[in-house]
Scaffold this active site. Structure first.
Site, PDB file in Angstrom:
ATOM      1  CG  MET A 186      34.997  49.608  48.936  1.00 56.90           C
ATOM      2  SD  MET A 186      36.363  49.519  47.946  1.00 56.90           S
ATOM      3  CE  MET A 186      35.942  47.987  46.782  1.00 56.90           C
ATOM      4  CG  MET A 206      39.612  45.444  51.291  1.00 58.37           C
ATOM      5  SD  MET A 206      39.280  45.140  49.363  1.00 58.37           S
ATOM      6  CE  MET A 206      41.273  45.237  48.823  1.00 58.37           C
ATOM      7  CB  SER A 254      43.380  47.394  41.195  1.00 54.27           C
ATOM      8  OG  SER A 254      43.609  46.400  41.843  1.00 54.27           O
ATOM      9  CG  HIS A 274      41.489  48.848  49.457  1.00 62.02           C
ATOM     10  ND1 HIS A 274      40.662  48.623  48.517  1.00 62.02           N
ATOM     11  CD2 HIS A 274      40.777  49.066  50.753  1.00 62.02           C
ATOM     12  CE1 HIS A 274      39.222  48.469  49.022  1.00 62.02           C
ATOM     13  NE2 HIS A 274      39.517  48.925  50.252  1.00 62.02           N
TER      14      HIS A 274
HETATM   15  C1  DX5 Z   1      38.006  45.002  45.076  1.00 60.13           C
HETATM   16  C2  DX5 Z   1      39.229  45.767  45.042  1.00 60.13           C
HETATM   17  C3  DX5 Z   1      39.345  46.553  43.826  1.00 60.13           C
HETATM   18  C4  DX5 Z   1      39.603  45.707  42.696  1.00 60.13           C
HETATM   19  C5  DX5 Z   1      39.384  46.621  41.350  1.00 60.13           C
HETATM   20  O1  DX5 Z   1      37.815  44.223  46.226  1.00 60.13           O
HETATM   21  O2  DX5 Z   1      39.389  46.564  46.383  1.00 60.13           O
HETATM   22  O3  DX5 Z   1      40.327  47.523  43.844  1.00 60.13           O
HETATM   23  O4  DX5 Z   1      40.618  45.080  42.230  1.00 60.13           O
HETATM   24  O5  DX5 Z   1      39.035  45.726  40.227  1.00 60.13           O
HETATM   25  P1  DX5 Z   1      38.031  46.263  38.867  1.00 60.13           P
HETATM   26  O6  DX5 Z   1      38.364  47.880  38.772  1.00 60.13           O
HETATM   27  O7  DX5 Z   1      38.139  45.286  38.029  1.00 60.13           O
HETATM   28  O8  DX5 Z   1      36.538  46.375  39.734  1.00 60.13           O
HETATM   29 ZN    ZN Z   2      40.760  48.006  46.231  1.00 57.52          ZN
END
Ligand code: DX5
Ligand code: ZN
Length: 220
Positions: free
Chosen positions: A135, A66, A6, A64
């Protein structure tokens, strides 16, 4: 089994170098977290930056969304160079139509569930989705802890994918590190997003290599 780092956890002052390090380090996708300050509290990046990331790497972009009403922005994120576009079931009233719009651009369509949304919310989309994203944290921020009940949901979704007879990727996002990736794989995931689990380590390639080693031991 694929690793999708990410980019949200990267150093944005040297984004090009970060992308190069991921590519050299054996990443399979680049996961791009788009947040609108409405569906989730945080605001991150838009199509303009996705377009720059597209120019900075040859890896597939795993975008992704959101954001509320993602259907309003599919065309823009497709034009920006996305390879996979994932939307949340909670964010649109028109999931089927939105998935068709993504596929209409020739891209893979992903469908994501928040931790509080049951796997049954996917039932009507199993004939159409190319990827399911479970998630394992509440979306909004990197660096949160993996929610243990996600494992049961991953197992359920794996069963639904098997029953569909279709080739659907099962991605998991949130709190994944080298230390728990094998457990997540055992539950049935095959694409692993990791932000802080990779970017907080000094050598991304070594960490991705360690993750893949642990995944190989699950398959055996
Ligand atoms: C959360 C994001 C994730 C996040 C993952 O809202 O969708 O992709 O960046 O980060 P880590 O691996 O640090 O939980
Ligand atoms: Zn994500």
């Amino acid at each position: 089994m694929k690793i999708s780092p990410s980019i949200l956890s990267a150093d944005f002052t040297i984004l090009g170098l970060e992308l190069k390090a991921l590519e050299d380090g054996g990443a399979d996708y680049v996961h791009v977290d788009v947040m609108d300050g409405r569906f989730v509290p945080n605001i991150t990046i838009g199509p303009f930056v996705v377009e720059a990331i597209r120019r900075g790497t040859g890896l597939p972009l795993d975008v992704h969304l959101m954001i509320e009403e993602p259907e309003r922005y599919i065309d823009e994120f497709a034009r920006a160079g996305s390879s996979i576009i994932t939307v949340h079931v909670e964010a649109t009233r028109h999931l089927h139509k939105t998935v068709q719009a993504i596929k209409g651009h020739g891209l893979k369509a992903g469908v994501s569930l928040n931790p509080g949304t049951p796997a049954s919310a996917l039932e009507a989309i199993m004939d159409d989705a190319d990827l399911i994203l479970v998630m394992s944290v509440n979306p909004g921020f990197s660096g949160q802890g993996f929610i243990p009940s996600s494992l049961a949901k991953i197992r359920t979704v794996r069963g639904m994918i098997a029953a569909s007879g279709r080739n659907i990727e099962l991605e998991v996002d949130g709190g994944i590190k080298a230390g728990n990736i094998a457990e997540v794989a055992s539950a049935g995931a095959d694409v692993f997003v990791s932000g802080s689990g990779i970017f907080s380590t000094p050598d991304y390639g070594a960490t991705i290599g360690e993750m893949k080693k642990r995944l190989a031991s699950v398959k055996a």
